[in-house]
Motif scaffolding. Structure first.
Motif, short mmCIF file in Angstrom:
data_model
loop_
_atom_site.label_atom_id
_atom_site.label_comp_id
_atom_site.label_asym_id
_atom_site.label_seq_id
_atom_site.Cartn_x
_atom_site.Cartn_y
_atom_site.Cartn_z
N TYR A 305 0.83 -1.20 0.00
CA TYR A 305 0.00 0.00 0.00
C TYR A 305 0.87 1.26 0.00
CZ TYR A 305 -2.60 3.76 2.35
OH TYR A 305 -3.14 4.97 2.70
N TYR A 306 1.90 1.28 0.83
CA TYR A 306 2.75 2.47 0.92
C TYR A 306 3.60 2.65 -0.34
CZ TYR A 306 1.38 3.35 5.72
OH TYR A 306 0.65 3.64 6.83
N ILE A 307 3.99 1.56 -0.98
CA ILE A 307 4.70 1.69 -2.26
C ILE A 307 3.80 2.41 -3.28
CG2 ILE A 307 5.53 0.39 -4.27
CD1 ILE A 307 6.62 -1.71 -2.34
N LEU A 308 2.55 2.01 -3.34
CA LEU A 308 1.61 2.60 -4.31
C LEU A 308 1.25 4.04 -3.94
CD1 LEU A 308 -0.79 -0.44 -4.79
CD2 LEU A 308 1.08 0.29 -6.28
N LEU A 309 1.38 4.38 -2.66
CA LEU A 309 1.06 5.73 -2.21
C LEU A 309 2.26 6.67 -2.33
CD1 LEU A 309 -1.49 7.06 -0.99
CD2 LEU A 309 -0.48 6.74 1.26
N SER A 310 3.42 6.14 -2.60
CA SER A 310 4.63 6.96 -2.66
C SER A 310 4.61 7.91 -3.85
CB SER A 310 5.87 6.07 -2.74
OG SER A 310 5.93 5.42 -4.01
N GLN A 311 5.32 9.02 -3.70
CA GLN A 311 5.38 10.00 -4.78
C GLN A 311 6.10 9.43 -5.99
OE1 GLN A 311 3.79 13.07 -4.54
NE2 GLN A 311 4.14 13.00 -6.74
N ASP A 312 7.10 8.58 -5.76
CA ASP A 312 7.85 7.98 -6.86
C ASP A 312 6.92 7.15 -7.75
OD1 ASP A 312 10.58 7.34 -8.04
OD2 ASP A 312 9.81 5.32 -7.65
N PHE A 313 6.07 6.32 -7.13
CA PHE A 313 5.14 5.52 -7.93
C PHE A 313 4.09 6.42 -8.59
CE2 PHE A 313 1.19 3.21 -8.55
CZ PHE A 313 1.62 2.20 -9.39
N THR A 314 3.60 7.42 -7.87
CA THR A 314 2.59 8.32 -8.44
C THR A 314 3.14 9.03 -9.68
OG1 THR A 314 1.54 8.67 -6.30
CG2 THR A 314 1.12 10.30 -8.01
N ASP A 315 4.38 9.52 -9.59
CA ASP A 315 5.01 10.18 -10.75
C ASP A 315 5.13 9.21 -11.92
OD1 ASP A 315 5.24 12.49 -9.27
OD2 ASP A 315 7.35 12.16 -8.74
N TYR A 316 5.49 7.98 -11.63
CA TYR A 316 5.61 6.95 -12.66
C TYR A 316 4.25 6.69 -13.31
CZ TYR A 316 6.34 2.26 -14.67
OH TYR A 316 6.40 1.17 -15.52
N ALA A 317 3.20 6.59 -12.50
CA ALA A 317 1.85 6.32 -13.02
C ALA A 317 1.36 7.47 -13.87
CB ALA A 317 0.89 6.06 -11.86
N ILE A 318 1.60 8.70 -13.42
CA ILE A 318 1.16 9.87 -14.18
C ILE A 318 1.84 9.89 -15.55
CG2 ILE A 318 1.31 12.40 -14.28
CD1 ILE A 318 0.86 12.43 -11.25
N LEU A 319 3.13 9.61 -15.57
CA LEU A 319 3.88 9.59 -16.84
C LEU A 319 3.30 8.54 -17.79
CD1 LEU A 319 6.33 10.69 -18.41
CD2 LEU A 319 7.69 8.85 -17.38
N GLY A 320 2.93 7.39 -17.26
CA GLY A 320 2.42 6.32 -18.11
C GLY A 320 0.97 6.48 -18.50
N SER A 321 0.27 7.42 -17.87
CA SER A 321 -1.15 7.59 -18.17
C SER A 321 -1.41 8.79 -19.06
CB SER A 321 -1.94 7.77 -16.86
OG SER A 321 -1.54 8.96 -16.20
#
Length: 391
Positions: A305-321
């Protein structure tokens, strides 16, 4: 009615009109034109954003689309769609073009500032018809009654008092928001530090630590009746609090549903909601806009859960979306994300430490929400006194 006051309709004190249809296509908008105000702009404008931040149109586009320039000082609010129930009332700070979904009041014989305050208390939304698609007619607005002091000087005196008191209330809200934002920043900083790879941690792709095992189901099956469904757009708050809950009886018209349980982490894959993550403590079904992720046996659910909530993952998801249509994170891209994870026991310790910080953040969020509600109540008390002639 107090002496020196009278009831007048909006039609008696204002010119009432509506805007025009918005030009379609990005090529109709420019950087240096005249602001074109849409219903979706109202919240930000009411909260202090400048009109220059919205889309703008050139004189040529305005002429070709027969747009009518609305005067500085005009009061605008939504008159159709769900926006008209939100209560945003805004006074134009410069001449602007306005979309057809907005009503426009140009005060003639009263203080526009007074009228703006009045419309925050005598809400136009009370005129809305048809709950499925609310709308307010200009005809109904024209006969909408508002109490006014007959003296313009008295109207301005009331405005001056409200301006000063509202400024104090807004300062209280700003301080509460500042404290809450500081808590969120501290949480993210702590999260980043806790997830920094250390000796002995292994670098893995997301597909190596969790999986989507759920298959689409028929929500009319007896075992799913009365189970909880979480709708896509409003599944969870950033802090992991579940909102927007519905039973599966209400979901017969929604296609694509996945079962989930207490062992999974739910993640919204639609771009505007990429920080919507939660660990459910019940079984249910979720829409196809959500990934129900089941961690592998050597991965702690809360750590995932915390991995998915991290800013690093969020930035990655935004880039891919970042693509046309309804931007979302597809499965191959999401599962290609790499992160470092320790042994299971260390995951648990990290998760426990982060839980403690998150609890503090949640407590501040609760206080923040209570402060906002209190401030809104205080404003309504002041408005009630103002329009009862008690200020």
């Amino acid at each position: 009615m107090r002496e020196g006051w009278e009831i007048k309709t909006l039609g008696e004190v204002c010119d009432i009109s509506a805007g025009q249809g918005a030009p379609q296509g990005e090529d109709n908008y420019c950087l240096d034109g005249t602001p074109f105000i849409k219903a979706g702009n109202l919240e930000a404008l009411v909260n202090g954003e400048r009109e220059q931040s919205v889309q703008k149109v050139s004189k040529e586009v305005a002429l070709s689309h027969h747009l009518v320039l609305q005067k500085k000082g005009s009061i605008v609010f939504a008159k159709s769609g769900m926006s008209c129930m939100k209560g945003y009332v805004y006074t134009l700070q410069q001449d602007c073009y306005v979309v057809s979904h907005l009503a426009i009041l140009f005060p003639k014989s009263v203080s526009g500032q007074y009228l703006n305050y009045a419309l925050h208390f005598f809400k136009p939304s009370s005129l809305a018809k048809d709950a499925s698609f609310p709308s307010i007619t200009l005809k109904d607005l024209a006969i909408f009654p508002i109490p006014f002091p007959t003296s313009l000087q008295e109207q301005l005196r009331i405005v001056d008092i409200l301006d000063r008191e509202f400024a104090k209330i807004d300062a209280l809200k700003a301080n509460a928001e500042k404290s809450f934002q500081a808590a969120k920043d501290l949480f993210q900083a702590t999260l980043k530090k806790e997830l920094e790879p250390k000796e002995g941690w292994q670098r893995k792709r997301l597909e190596e630590i969790c999986q989507i095992t759920a298959e689409l189901i028929n929500p009319t099956l007896p075992e799913y009746i009365n189970q909880i469904h979480i709708g896509g757009a409003n599944i969870v708050a950033e802090t992991g609090v579940l909102i927007g809950l519905k039973t599966s009886r209400e979901e017969n018209l929604i296609s694509g549903k996945f079962p989930f349980d207490e062992t999974m982490v739910l993640y919204s894959k639609i771009r505007p909601y990429l920080k919507k993550v939660c660990c459910p403590d019940f079984q249910g079904i979720c829409s196809a806009d959500i990934y129900p992720l089941k961690p592998n046996q050597d991965v702690d659910r809360t750590f995932l859960y915390y991995i998915l909530l991290s800013q690093d993952f969020t930035d990655y998801a935004i880039l891919g979306s970042a693509r046309a249509g309804m931007p979302k994170v597809n499965r191959p891209y999401m599962f290609a994300y790499t992160c470092s994870i320790p042994e299971y026991e260390e995951q648990r310790k990290i998760a426990n430490r982060l839980d403690a910080v998150r609890e503090q953040t949640n407590a501040l969020q609760d206080n923040y929400q209570k402060t906002l509600a209190l401030c809104d109540d205080l404003k309504q008390v002041l408005l009630r006194k103002a329009f009862n002639g008690e200020l």
